[in-house]
Scaffold this active site. Structure first.
Site, PDB file in Angstrom:
ATOM      1  N   GLY B  14       8.368 -18.541 -27.165  1.00  0.00           N
ATOM      2  CA  GLY B  14       8.439 -19.819 -26.479  1.00  0.00           C
ATOM      3  C   GLY B  14       8.821 -19.738 -25.008  1.00  0.00           C
ATOM      4  N   ASN B  16       6.691 -19.845 -22.591  1.00  0.00           N
ATOM      5  CA  ASN B  16       5.885 -20.887 -21.951  1.00  0.00           C
ATOM      6  C   ASN B  16       6.462 -22.274 -22.237  1.00  0.00           C
ATOM      7  OD1 ASN B  16       3.691 -19.849 -20.336  1.00  0.00           O
ATOM      8  ND2 ASN B  16       2.847 -18.953 -22.203  1.00  0.00           N
ATOM      9  N   HIS B 110      -4.361 -19.290 -21.961  1.00  0.00           N
ATOM     10  CA  HIS B 110      -4.950 -18.046 -22.454  1.00  0.00           C
ATOM     11  C   HIS B 110      -4.729 -16.943 -21.411  1.00  0.00           C
ATOM     12  CE1 HIS B 110      -7.672 -15.594 -24.855  1.00  0.00           C
ATOM     13  NE2 HIS B 110      -8.132 -15.146 -23.703  1.00  0.00           N
ATOM     14  N   GLU B 148     -13.815 -27.897 -29.605  1.00  0.00           N
ATOM     15  CA  GLU B 148     -13.954 -27.332 -30.946  1.00  0.00           C
ATOM     16  C   GLU B 148     -14.234 -25.824 -30.979  1.00  0.00           C
ATOM     17  OE1 GLU B 148     -16.470 -29.712 -33.457  1.00  0.00           O
ATOM     18  OE2 GLU B 148     -15.403 -31.532 -32.884  1.00  0.00           O
ATOM     19  N   GLU B 180       1.159 -17.160 -16.221  1.00  0.00           N
ATOM     20  CA  GLU B 180       1.175 -18.220 -17.237  1.00  0.00           C
ATOM     21  C   GLU B 180       2.335 -19.178 -17.006  1.00  0.00           C
ATOM     22  OE1 GLU B 180       0.726 -16.862 -21.378  1.00  0.00           O
ATOM     23  OE2 GLU B 180       0.100 -14.931 -20.580  1.00  0.00           O
TER      24      GLU B 180
END
Lengths: 207, 207
Positions: B14, B16, B110, B148, B180
């Site tokens: 965690g 991020n 990502h 999706e 990130e």
């Protein structure tokens, strides 16, 4: 160290060729261009070579029965001049397997951050079109050694270009081209200074 | 403007998540985290949420008959808290179609420059392993909206990390993680300030 003999293949305007011409003539690159071949008669790069006193020829693919035969002729022209490095400077034709096996070092410049936006169908403006369609925020240019795949060989240098909200294919292409013009002569210089070592898929640059 | 209610999904440490906690608590992000859910009991991110006084729950996928049923429970938890943004902060499970259709805005981070090194099989350390194996000179991180597909949604922010000759998975991961930690709160802030507009695949950021 002896100067590296360089052969260049082009299809068009030859601005990337010009950067190699400039950097060989001013001594930055320890090499000399021995021959420029174009598959297009009207390629302006031929005039650039001519202006620099570099041998240049147009060889018409239509004069050959097959892509393989055309490539045999290219191999022959470069071999008789004993070139140690082939540079693809905006050459838009496919090379034959025989060509790729005939030269240990073939360098290509691609206008994206490989492995994004490369491979079959990704050339010229199409690359930037697809970059804009995808909506990435970063693109760039890649100089790599050529292997039998399309844009799959070991990567020598990459650098990045920010994609701006108002970019068009033209504005993006222009900024990527500036990076190409910096990276390609830098990669050729490193090669001619014997500072590139290929280890598997990785290209190690000596300091 | 009302503060945006944020739901966060995690699977691990965690870090991020922590950047979003910090930036909501100090007022940089005009939003508040209403709920953190982990699919792993031991996820340290749950403790981070607890320490910040944020509601946090472990929901065990093994208690559900299917991935779809598990996701129904996640949807329910977030819906009753009326969250306007879901953030995947190192959440390593697949979301169901129903989950993705239930929330208009789902954000993911990502650890590569999408569309390179993403898609099925590219998660965590595997991404950096493949980056090193390929021999690229540039990688980075991407924050995107979730659709999706796997890592295919509209890109919000990207930034780059140079791959160094002596990089290992660990050293590279560390530098990408720094990016990130910068990009994710920045993207959440832009969203909460209503500065992101999705046009097709492109995310336009207002100045």
């Amino acid at each position: 160290m002896p100067r590296v003999k360089i052969g260049v293949l082009i299809s068009g305007g030859g601005t990337n060729l010009q950067t190699i011409i400039d950097n060989t003539l001013n001594g930055t690159i320890n090499g000399e261009i021995n021959l420029v071949i174009s598959n297009k008669k009207e390629a302006y790069g031929l005039k650039r070579a001519e202006a620099a006193g570099i041998e240049n020829i147009f060889i018409n693919p239509k004069d050959f029965g097959s892509m393989e035969d055309y490539n045999k002729r290219l191999i022959q022209e470069f071999k008789i001049r004993d070139v140690g490095l082939i540079v693809l400077a905006g050459y838009l034709k496919v090379l034959s397997k025989e060509f790729i096996e005939s030269f240990q070092y073939i360098m290509n410049i691609h206008p994206s951050l490989i492995p994004s936006f490369c491979g079959k169908g990704y050339y010229g403006e199409k690359v930037h079109e697809k970059v804009l369609d995808y909506g990435v925020k970063v693109t760039g240019a890649t100089v790599h050694f050529v292997d039998e795949g399309t844009d799959t060989g070991p990567i020598i240098l990459q650098d990045v270009v920010e994609v701006k909200a108002d970019d068009t294919v033209e504005t993006l292409q222009k900024r990527v081209l500036e990076v190409e013009h910096r990276l390609l002569p830098q990669a050729v210089k490193l090669f001619c200074d014997n500072k590139l070592k290929i280890e598997g898929r990785r290209v190690i640059i000596s300091q």
